[in-house]
Design an enzyme around this catalytic site. Structure first.
Site, PDB file in Angstrom:
ATOM      1  N   GLY A 543       0.834  -1.201   0.000  1.00  0.00           N
ATOM      2  CA  GLY A 543       0.000   0.000   0.000  1.00  0.00           C
ATOM      3  C   GLY A 543       0.865   1.247   0.000  1.00  0.00           C
ATOM      4  N   GLY A 545       0.891   5.041   1.680  1.00  0.00           N
ATOM      5  CA  GLY A 545       0.260   5.920   2.658  1.00  0.00           C
ATOM      6  C   GLY A 545       0.673   7.350   2.421  1.00  0.00           C
ATOM      7  N   GLY A 546       0.311   8.206   3.340  1.00  0.00           N
ATOM      8  CA  GLY A 546       0.586   9.628   3.208  1.00  0.00           C
ATOM      9  C   GLY A 546       2.056   9.939   2.960  1.00  0.00           C
ATOM     10  N   GLY A 548       4.669   7.525   2.354  1.00  0.00           N
ATOM     11  CA  GLY A 548       5.544   6.580   1.673  1.00  0.00           C
ATOM     12  C   GLY A 548       4.829   5.268   1.470  1.00  0.00           C
ATOM     13  CE  LYS A 565       3.215   5.020   7.490  1.00  0.00           C
ATOM     14  NZ  LYS A 565       2.759   6.186   8.247  1.00  0.00           N
ATOM     15  CG  ASP A 665      -4.881  12.200   7.039  1.00  0.00           C
ATOM     16  OD1 ASP A 665      -5.990  12.416   6.500  1.00  0.00           O
ATOM     17  OD2 ASP A 665      -3.905  11.748   6.411  1.00  0.00           O
TER      18      ASP A 665
END
Ligand SMILES: *[C@@H]1O[C@H](CO)[C@@H](O)[C@H](O)[C@H]1NC(C)=O
Ligand SMILES: *[C@@H]1O[C@H](CO)[C@@H](O)[C@H](O)[C@H]1NC(C)=O
Ligand SMILES: *[C@@H]1O[C@H](CO)[C@@H](O)[C@H](O)[C@H]1NC(C)=O
Ligand SMILES: *[C@@H]1O[C@H](CO)[C@@H](O)[C@H](O)[C@H]1NC(C)=O
Length: 825
Positions: A543, A545-546, A548, A565, A665
């Protein structure tokens, strides 16, 4: 928390006062016509002159019309009847005598609250025989209360709290027969409460708390039949609590904490059927807890701690069904039954520590969040009621005689203290240590059993890693430290608990293994990670994310799976990003909650920066909702559980962390699911500690579609922004898709006619079980409240979490007929 209840009550009083103020405001026309002498410009000029000379009014727009100045109200004849100034004047003008009160012959209400005033209460006030309200609270007034105030026989509201007044409460107050509210708390008043005060039957609110008052509480107190609140806490009152207290049947809040009272709790307390809060902590009360307490059906707060009560907790207490917080700690209570209190349907916090309770823990725990049973004589095992399905946040069972094995569900509790018991760490401990679950059990729970200052590891995370250009240089500092703490813990246990000696010796000699179970010893772990992801090959990417991409890595050796991450290179070189990175690390190390993703460690390297997280098998909620097969697996019950989990995580961050942490967020991509489809909130990259000293101004926040509307015109992020985003995600979870336009059109009547059943995810059948239907109605009602455009009208996450935890009566309408309109209350 000690004064929590009592502070709350002061706030209540202030609200009541604000209400009274309004009432007074509504009166001027009556007063004006009945009391004002015919218009007489000379005394009106006199009034204006007095106002001007005080120097307290300097921003008036219309100098000749003082009736229009801030905080001034006149009658029809133009004479001042109400002064309600609350803007502190410059320091040199703060003497209360600066305002020549004698100039105002028609004054009805004088409200000089919170102006920083000094000096003594002016004797001249005593000449205003019309005065109905006198508020001088929150100032720095000194000296004693003038006995002449007893002449103000029309006085209804007298408020002097939060000053530095000394001397006695004047016995002339017995003449104030119209008095409804007398608030004298937080002064240095001494001597007894004048006996005549107990005859003022109009009284509704009495607050004498936090003074130095002495003497006894007379039986004539029973005459105050209209009384709503009585605060006598933090004084030096002695003697017994007279049985006539039972006559105060209207009383809602009653506080006698921190006095020198003796004798028994009178059984007549059971007649005070409107009581919502009763504090008697820190006195010398003895005898049993009267079973009549069970008659108090509205009682929410009960604090009897730090007394010498004995006997068992009466079963009847279970009838006090409104109880929320109960503290019976530090008494001599005996008996084996814990259940009566824990059965109360709304109870959240129970403290029974430091008593002589015995027997085992058998009761059903429903909504209790914070339970302290430490320092008792409980035995038996910990029943499997404290696992992941309870809302328990904090459990202290230390200093008992509990036995049996620990089970891993206990590790889901953010705080658990099991020290000083007789648990059985039998042979399968080694076995358990090899499973990842046990690893975090060991890290988060065992250590916190015995390390009172677990935060000591945080500064280690914040230690600046040596930044070198050398390509060999990298840091993975977190886990050697955890290892070190484990060592400290093990040695502490080793030296304190001889029963475990042999076992622990084995573990200590194997500490190398402990590190490698974690794969946390520096270099090896880094190499393992590179190997496991084939140098971050895209095929391991699960996936984005915001900040990376997220990779799945199965570490060689242990087989443990972690989520990495990996932060974008560009960002890792940006200094503001670096700050955000450290922020994320710092916060996550402080957060422990069963619905928040755990951070295992981090790695800084000149080539890479990455965070090592607990792996969430099922990916994000967004992903699952957007995959038809997986979305079907997510049935109504699971969806509601996910929403509850999110609410608890956010409530924990907003209300249980100090300072509170705002997520900023909250989106369906930031809610991750484990193999059991339980929710974990992730990604605190943009969160910032809500520090009272720093502003919450921020430039970019949140994700389009989830951002609270007020952020369009203010850059200040509050908890209520998270509440809004939560509302969006909650609806999204039940609708199976982002609610989109629906939110902005909620105020349109056409939208309000939409039926709830038409909103729900059509990939699932409509709920069949009444419980499912009820839960959905409940969640949508709360989600809509969270989406209020006014931040203040949104509930807090704590309210949402508590609401979701309480059971609601079924909706009177059949499910298919319920419309959005009916849920927007
Ligand atoms: C009860 O009173 C004690 C002593 O004043 C205080 O420490 C404690 O926090 C109070 N309990 C609750 C639940 O407010
Ligand atoms: C002052 O107030 C009076 C009465 O309301 C009004 O007639 C007058 O125009 C005001 N003067 C100014 C400068 O606003
Ligand atoms: C604790 O339990 C054990 C075993 O049941 C018993 O022998 C011991 O006396 C208990 N200790 C206390 C302090 O109650
Ligand atoms: C656990 O309880 C013991 C005994 O009550 C106490 O000394 C210790 O500080 C507590 N540990 C933590 C981490 O709160």
């Amino acid at each position: 928390m000690a004064n929590c209840v009592c502070r709350l009550l002061v706030v209540n009083c202030m609200l009541i006062m604000a209400f009274y103020n309004m009432m007074v405001l509504l009166l001027p026309s009556v007063v004006g016509t009945s009391m004002a002498p015919s218009s007489n410009s000379s005394f009106i000029n006199e009034e204006r002159k007095a106002l001007l000379e005080s120097g307290w009014w300097n921003d008036y727009r219309n100098i000749s019309h003082h009736c229009e100045w801030y905080g001034i109200l006149c009658n029809e004849a133009g004479s001042v009847i109400h002064i309600y100034m609350d803007i502190p004047p410059p320091k040199e003008l703060r003497l209360i005598q600066n305002l020549k009160v004698t100039a105002f012959s028609n004054l009805y209400s004088l409200d000089l609250y919170g102006m920083g005033l000094t000096g003594n209460i002016p004797l001249e006030i005593c000449t205003f025989t019309n005065l109905s309200a006198l508020y001088l609270n929150h100032n720095h007034l000194q000296g004693s209360i003038p006995v002449q105030l007893g002449n103000l026989t029309r006085l209804k509201y007298l408020s002097f709290y939060n000053n530095s007044l000394t001397g006695f409460i004047p016995s002339t107050f017995r003449k104030l027969v119209n008095l409804t509210s007398i608030l004298l708390s937080f002064n240095h008043l001494e001597g007894p409460i004048p006996i005549g005060l107990w005859n003022l039957t109009e009284l509704l609110d009495v607050d004498f708390s936090n003074n130095l008052l002495t003497g006894e509480i007379p039986s004539s107190l029973g005459q105050l039949k209209n009384l709503l609140s009585l605060h006598l806490d933090s004084n030096k009152l002695e003697g017994i609590l007279p049985m006539e207290v039972g006559n105060l049947t209207q009383l809602k809040t009653f506080s006698l904490s921190h006095n020198l009272l003796t004798g028994l709790i009178p059984s007549t307390l059971g007649q005070m059927e409107n009581l919502t809060s009763f504090c008697l902590d820190f006195n010398h009360i003895t005898g049993p807890i009267p079973r009549e307490l069970g008659n108090l059906r509205l009682l929410k707060y009960l604090n009897l701690s730090h007394n010498s009560l004995f006997g068992s907790i009466p079963l009847e207490i279970a009838n006090a069904i409104s109880l929320v917080e109960v503290d019976l700690s530090h008494n001599n209570l005996t008996g084996s039954i814990l259940s009566p209190i824990l059965k109360c349907p709304y109870v959240e916090k129970v403290d029974l520590s430091y008593n002589f309770l015995n027997g085992s823990i058998t009761s059903e725990i429903t909504c209790v969040e914070n339970l302290n049973l430490s320092h008792n004589f409980l035995n038996g095992i910990i029943p499997p009621i404290f696992g992941i399905y309870s809302v328990l946040h904090k459990l202290d069972l230390s200093y008992n005689n509990l036995t049996g094995k620990l089970y891993k569900d206990l590790a889901h509790l953010p705080y658990i203290n099991l020290s000083y018991n007789s648990f059985d760490f039998s042979s399968d401990l080694d076995l358990k240590l090899k499973t990842p679950d046990y690893c975090y059990f060991a890290k988060d729970t065992l250590i916190s059993y015995h390390m009172p200052n677990f935060t000591s590891c945080h500064f280690l995370y914040q230690t600046n890693p040596p930044q070198t250009r050398n390509s060999k240089a990298f840091m993975l500092i977190a886990l050697p430290i955890v290892g070190f703490i484990l060592l400290v813990f093990l040695s502490t246990v080793y030296f304190t608990r001889s029963t475990f000696n042999s076992k622990l010796k084995g573990m200590l000699t194997k500490n190398g293994d402990l590190f490698s179970i974690w794969n946390y010893d520096g270099k090896i772990a880094f190499d393992d990670i590179i190997k496991a992801t084939e140098d971050f090959d895209i095929k391991y990417c699960i996936g984005t994310g915001g900040y990376g991409s997220v990779y799945r890595a199965q570490l060689p050796g242990s087989g443990n799976i972690v989520a990495l991450k990996k932060l974008h290179q560009m960002e890792s070189q940006n200094p503001s990003f670096d700050r955000s990175f450290r922020n994320e690390v710092k916060m996550l190390t402080e957060i422990r909650h069963k619905n928040i993703v755990r951070l295992h460690g981090y790695c800084l390297h000149n080539r890479y920066m990455f965070l090592i997280y607990q792996y969430m098998e099922r990916g994000s909620l967004f992903y699952v909702l957007n995959n038809d097969v997986e979305a079907e697996e997510l049935n109504w019950t699971k969806r509601v559980t996910i929403i509850k989990g999110m609410a608890q995580a956010l409530s924990y961050m907003h209300h249980d962390c100090n300072p509170p942490i705002i997520h900023r967020d909250v989106t369906s991509s930031n809610v991750l699911l484990n193999s059991k489809l339980e929710a974990f909130v992730s990604d605190f990259g943009t969160a910032r500690l809500l520090d009272p000293d720093s502003s919450n101004q921020t430039l970019v926040v949140g994700t389009y579609g989830y951002i609270a509307p007020e952020l369009a015109y203010t850059l200040t992020v509050t908890e209520k922004c998270d509440v809004y985003s939560f509302g969006v995600v909650a609806l999204e979870t039940l609708m199976g898709r982002h609610p989109g336009e629906l939110i902005s059109s909620l105020s349109n009547s056409s939208t309000q006619h939409i039926l709830l059943k038409d909103l729900l995810d059509s990939r699932l059948l409509l709920p069949v079980l009444p419980k499912e239907a009820q839960d959905i109605v409940h969640v949508v009602t709360l989600a809509l409240a969270c989406l209020c455009s006014k931040p203040k009208s949104r509930p807090s996450m704590q309210q949402v979490a508590q609401e979701l935890c309480s059971s609601k009566p079924p909706s009177p309408l059949p499910f298919p007929e319920i419309s959005i309109n009916q849920l927007m209350t």
